[in-house]
Design a protein around this motif. Structure first.
Motif, short mmCIF file in Angstrom:
data_model
loop_
_atom_site.label_atom_id
_atom_site.label_comp_id
_atom_site.label_asym_id
_atom_site.label_seq_id
_atom_site.Cartn_x
_atom_site.Cartn_y
_atom_site.Cartn_z
N ASP A 584 -80.20 -57.82 40.42
CA ASP A 584 -80.46 -58.45 38.99
C ASP A 584 -80.51 -57.27 37.80
O ASP A 584 -79.85 -57.58 36.97
N GLN A 588 -77.25 -56.81 34.83
CA GLN A 588 -77.84 -56.89 33.41
C GLN A 588 -77.35 -55.57 32.76
O GLN A 588 -76.90 -55.64 31.63
N PRO A 594 -75.46 -62.98 36.16
CA PRO A 594 -76.07 -62.93 37.51
C PRO A 594 -75.44 -63.17 38.53
O PRO A 594 -75.89 -62.85 39.77
#
Ligand code: SF4
Lengths: 610, 77
Positions: A584, A588, A594
């Motif tokens: 995750d 980012q 995602p």
């Protein structure tokens, strides 16, 4: 152009047509070279759904703007194609002398397409390229092939070739250059074999043109002096004991993969570590072109049954064929390494596949009758025999030639293959080095660390130590290390020198030294930001290829052994690898969704929108 | 208290009788600094030092039966 030659050679093996092409200066600046040029051409010219063994697949062999310039470790080239092992891309890198000679022969890169009707080799003599028959070489090992080709062409030429493993499409066949250096991983040699191309021979002249030769020379002297001062204080482990010296660290951190990744320490580690290699078999060190480190090992084994001479083993080989198979017989490991070099096989996948077979036997899923011989943990003779059978696809070797994933799946237990994207891992256990798991899961070639190596900050303390058992914050740092690795791979440098000596400690290992070298070599005046963006561009361009080939988050995964089964012993006891949490954070940091897909904004920023 | 010490590579020369793995008696309340002093290992010598498999600094307090491993920093692989 300066730094770059400015020319690409295209070879269509189907029609035997050869042509020269100008390297577009904008493409050169945006993608640097090496790995960057490789993904640029893959994205432009092949459908990501292509069958890797079809004539539609292409192979790009690309040097970087620093290859052959005299910049320390500027010795390397990259082989990129669609991998038959993973279905993703390959990024297989090698040093030695061939890449420098290839650049001096007149080309930054060679793009190979099609399939020859009969075995051929490519000979480039100072800017003149021709295809010649290789019928007489087919079936020969890499050493015999190299010797014959040097006689046939020019003793000063350099050779990259495949052995029987590449001809027989072993899914992890290597391309060997200068006899014992390997573009080893993901089956680049098998793709070359599928094209009926046995070898590439290059003969160059002159030297690489530099934009600011005086500035380059002065900076080079400065960097080398600093390096020499540092190693005078503390000798570099890589020079003293080769990469196999790393066993001391991985064993004592409890991250030395053992018994097909069931354990993190190996009782027989002292037998297989670099110091033992130096004491028992080392003849001399060997350096790639312009390298002050000389981590290469020229070795000789005289122990009965394992006699031979050659180069190796590296750390990855002593883990894969040693601790991972519970083999503490360094003579057997070294012999199996020699056979891999001669037949043209990747030592990591070879060792890891034997380890997987050993576990299948141990648990009663595979019978020794199927194999045709006993296969117990620790059996060095079996390792040597099976390595030879695999390279020739003889008997049970025909199944081993498909790698551990396909083997374990065939016997009903794919969970026993320790792979990402069907490629076997190098020797660092992610349960005790969390970011390593993230690197394996997100590498575009599957299980690999060389495309962004967290061992530096988790185990080696470069630029400084981060808690190896912590997963928070690792997504951001791993991204930074992958980005600088892309730049190193594209520039034509070796990671072993560059991370320590050409990156700044702050700002997430900023490639400040590489920037200086590149600007003085090429004269294009990259800013630091532009160069860092180029690293991101390369990685995102690779991701686009993978996405189109069907890869997304579900494929950025690790085997359940590492994510669900706590490490049973040693200094990493009780740990699992927290891959989901790290993913995750990583996506980012990358500007990917995602699900692992680059966002339109990121593509816009990197100039990759289609 | 007794601790176990393992010295590898360049650090072997600091071991009593050059045995790379040995038991050492330390005064109670010792830390890593004290251990290095006893073994005559200069503080500024670049090293990776582990206590029970985890990295440790000079001030780290040692307990009975701790395993201390020291080797040169490395890279590569
Ligand atoms: S460090 Fe080793 S692999 Fe890298 S360039 Fe030098 S000799 Fe080659």
């Amino acid at each position: 152009m300066k730094g770059w030659v400015g020319k690409i050679l295209r070879v269509d093996l189907t029609t035997k047509k050869i042509k020269e092409e100008i390297l577009d200066p904008k493409v050169a600046k945006d993608y640097i070279g090496g790995r960057g040029l490789g993904i640029y051409y893959l994205n432009k010219e092949i459908d990501p759904g292509t069958d890797p063994f079809s004539p539609q697949n292409i192979i790009i062999m690309a040097t970087g703007p620093l290859t052959g310039t005299g910049a320390p470790t500027g010795a390397r080239y990259m082989v990129m194609t669609k991998s038959p092992l993973t279905g993703a891309i390959t990024c297989s890198n090698a040093g030695g002398r061939f890449p420098t000679e290839m650049k001096r022969s007149g080309y930054d890169a060679i793009v190979l397409s099609g399939r020859a009707a009969e075995p051929l080799y490519l000979y480039i003599d100072q800017g003149t390229a021709q295809l010649r028959s290789a019928v007489h070489l087919w079936g020969q090992d890499t050493h015999a092939t190299t010797d014959t080709l040097l006689q046939e062409t020019d003793p000063k030429a350099r050779v990259a070739c495949i052995g029987p493993a590449g001809e027989k499409l072993v899914l992890f066949a290597a391309i060997m250059n200068d006899r014992d250096r390997a573009a080893g991983r993901s089956g680049v040699g098998a793709v070359m074999g599928s094209k009926n191309l046995k070898a590439i021979v290059v003969k160059g002249k002159g030297s690489v043109q530099l934009a600011d030769p005086d500035g380059f020379k002065a900076f080079n002297k400065d960097i080398l002096n600093k390096y020499k001062e540092a190693v005078a204080k503390t000798p570099l482990g890589l020079t003293v004991n080769g990469t196999a010296g790393v066993v001391v660290a991985t064993q004592n951190f409890g991250v030395l993969p053992t018994k097909n990744w069931q354990l993190g320490t190996f009782e027989g580690w002292q037998e297989i570590q670099g110091e033992s290699l130096s004491k028992k078999f080392l003849v001399k060190n060997k350096a790639c072109y312009a390298c002050p480190i000389a981590c290469g090992r020229v070795t000789r084994v005289t122990e009965p049954g394992f006699e031979g001479e050659g180069e190796g083993p590296e750390y990855e080989t002593v883990y894969a064929m040693g601790s991972n198979c519970m083999i503490d017989n360094l003579a057997a490991i070294t012999k199996a390494n020699y056979i891999c070099n001669e037949l043209g096989l990747d030592t990591i996948t070879m060792g890891a596949t034997v380890a997987c077979a050993m576990e299948l036997v141990d648990r009663g899923y595979l019978s020794e009758d199927d194999i045709g011989r006993p296969l117990k943990w620790g059996d060095g003779e079996a390792l040597v025999a099976l390595t030879r059978m695999t390279g020739n696809r003889e008997g049970f070797g025909d199944l081993l030639a498909e790698g551990s994933y396909r083997l374990a799946e065939r016997y009903g237990h794919p969970e026993l293959a320790i792979v990402s994207k069907k490629q076997e891992f190098p020797g660092y256990e992610p349960r005790g080095a969390q970011a390593m798991g993230l690197a394996y899961a997100t590498s575009p070639i599957g299980g690999s660390h060389m495309r962004g190596d967290p061992a530096y900050f988790e185990l080696f303390g470069v630029p400084e130590f981060m808690d190896r058992l912590q997963w928070k914050g690792k997504g951001i740092v791993t991204k930074a290390f992958q980005d600088i690795s892309a730049i190193i791979d594209a520039a034509g440098l070796c990671i072993f020198f560059s991370i320590r000596n050409l990156a700044s400690k702050d700002l997430g290992v900023a490639p400040v030294g590489i920037l200086k070298y590149l600007n003085m070599a090429t004269g294009v005046n990259y800013t630091l930001e532009e160069l860092q963006k180029a690293g991101e561009r390369i990685i995102t361009a690779e991701r686009l290829f993978l996405n189109k080939a069907g890869f997304d988050r579900k494929d950025d995964s690790l085997p359940t052994r590492l994510t669900e089964k706590p490490m049973p012993e040693g200094p990493s006891k009780g740990m699992v690898c927290h891959i989901d949490e790290m993913l995750d954070e990583y996506y980012q940091a990358r500007g990917w969704t995602p699900n692992g897909i680059p966002t339109p904004e990121l593509l816009e920023k990197l100039g990759l929108h289609q | 208290m007794d601790v176990q010490v393992k010295l590898y590579g360049l650090f072997k020369k600091y071991a009593p009788e050059e045995r790379q793995e040995f038991q050492l008696k330390l005064p109670p309340d010792s830390n890593v600094k004290k251990l290095l002093k006893i073994l005559n290992i200069p503080f500024e010598q670049e090293r990776t030092l582990l206590v029970n498999g985890q990295l440790a600094g000079l001030e780290r307090r040692l307990e009975s039966e701790d395993i201390i491993v020291i080797f040169s920093p490395m890279s590569g692989g």
